[in-house]
Write an enzyme that holds these catalytic residues in place. Structure first.
Site, short mmCIF file in Angstrom:
data_model
loop_
_atom_site.label_atom_id
_atom_site.label_comp_id
_atom_site.label_asym_id
_atom_site.label_seq_id
_atom_site.Cartn_x
_atom_site.Cartn_y
_atom_site.Cartn_z
N GLU A 1 1.52 6.44 -6.85
CA GLU A 1 0.34 7.47 -7.13
C GLU A 1 1.06 8.83 -7.34
OE1 GLU A 1 -3.54 5.21 -5.30
OE2 GLU A 1 -2.96 7.32 -4.67
N GLU B 1 0.89 -1.14 0.18
CA GLU B 1 0.01 0.12 0.01
C GLU B 1 0.85 1.28 -0.03
OE1 GLU B 1 -3.49 0.04 -0.18
OE2 GLU B 1 -3.25 2.12 -0.82
N1 LIG Z 1 -3.19 11.13 -14.91
C1 LIG Z 1 -4.33 9.98 -15.20
N2 LIG Z 1 -4.56 9.68 -16.41
C2 LIG Z 1 -5.53 8.54 -16.68
N3 LIG Z 1 -6.17 8.02 -15.45
C3 LIG Z 1 -5.72 8.33 -14.35
C4 LIG Z 1 -4.91 9.53 -13.98
N4 LIG Z 1 -4.85 9.73 -12.93
C5 LIG Z 1 -5.62 8.76 -12.35
N5 LIG Z 1 -6.21 8.22 -13.05
C6 LIG Z 1 -7.26 6.89 -13.14
O1 LIG Z 1 -8.11 7.18 -11.94
C7 LIG Z 1 -7.84 6.33 -10.70
C8 LIG Z 1 -8.00 7.02 -9.24
O2 LIG Z 1 -6.81 7.76 -9.44
P1 LIG Z 1 -6.43 8.40 -8.04
O3 LIG Z 1 -5.26 9.26 -8.54
O4 LIG Z 1 -7.65 9.38 -7.72
O5 LIG Z 1 -6.10 7.54 -7.11
P2 LIG Z 1 -6.83 6.55 -6.19
O6 LIG Z 1 -6.68 5.28 -6.62
O7 LIG Z 1 -8.40 7.29 -5.94
O8 LIG Z 1 -6.08 6.26 -4.86
P3 LIG Z 1 -6.38 7.24 -3.52
O9 LIG Z 1 -8.01 7.12 -3.14
O10 LIG Z 1 -5.40 6.46 -2.61
O11 LIG Z 1 -5.94 8.74 -3.87
C9 LIG Z 1 -6.71 5.50 -11.19
O12 LIG Z 1 -6.74 4.07 -10.64
C10 LIG Z 1 -6.72 5.65 -12.65
O13 LIG Z 1 -7.40 4.57 -13.34
#
Ligand SMILES: Nc1ncnc2c1ncn2[C@@H]1O[C@H](COP(=O)(O)OP(=O)(O)OP(=O)(O)O)[C@@H](O)[C@H]1O
Length: 135
Positions: A86, A79
């Site tokens: 991220e 994690e």
């Molecule tokens: N720059 C990007 N381009 C394309 N897809 C993205 C991008 N950033 C995030 N995503 C998509 O959105 C999803 C969520 O991204 P995010 O950065 O919010 O992380 P998370 O999985 O929600 O984690 P956390 O909640 O811990 O921040 C990712 O798993 C990915 O599929």
């Protein structure tokens, strides 16, 4: 300043006390960021606390404890790496990009796969002991 203090401060080799201490300090800072700001890490901490309390209560043997410890620490380590991934992706681009999506989704998949294994181990070790409590 004493001679040994000068030696310790100047020493920057692989076994340098300062280098090792700094690395440890920054790693602890990483755990602190995650515990304060990462929702998933907080959920893992909560789940791990419940499992540890249950494991004490159910009096696991040494081998069972080893599997539980490997599961808990493995999920948390992955994690933390996922959170680092991220941040690195967000730093690399603020645009929507298929590779950014794949990088984040693959890192999240790594956590999911290990978590599934940890849950299975938990069910196999704790499940029968919990059922025994009721029969
Ligand atoms: N720059 C990007 N381009 C394309 N897809 C993205 C991008 N950033 C995030 N995503 C998509 O959105 C999803 C969520 O991204 P995010 O950065 O919010 O992380 P998370 O999985 O929600 O984690 P956390 O909640 O811990 O921040 C990712 O798993 C990915 O599929």
């Amino acid at each position: 300043m004493k001679y040994w203090q000068v030696l310790v401060l100047k020493d920057r080799g692989p076994f340098s006390v300062i280098r090792l201490f700094s690395a440890f300090k920054y790693a602890v800072q990483g755990i602190q960021y995650a515990a304060k700001s990462e929702k998933n890490f907080q959920i893992h901490l909560f789940a791990a606390s419940i499992v540890i309390i249950l494991s004490f209560f159910l009096k696991l043997d040494k081998v069972e404890w080893i599997f539980i410890i490997i599961s808990i620490f493995g999920v948390m380590a992955l994690e933390l790496v996922n959170s680092a991934m991220e941040r690195a992706v967000d730093l690399a681009t603020d645009k929507i990009h298929p590779l950014a999506k794949q990088a984040k989704d693959l890192a999240a998949a790594g956590v999911l796969v290990y978590t599934l294994m940890a849950v299975l181990i938990g069910i196999l070790i704790l499940g029968p002991k919990i059922i025994q409590l009721f029969y």
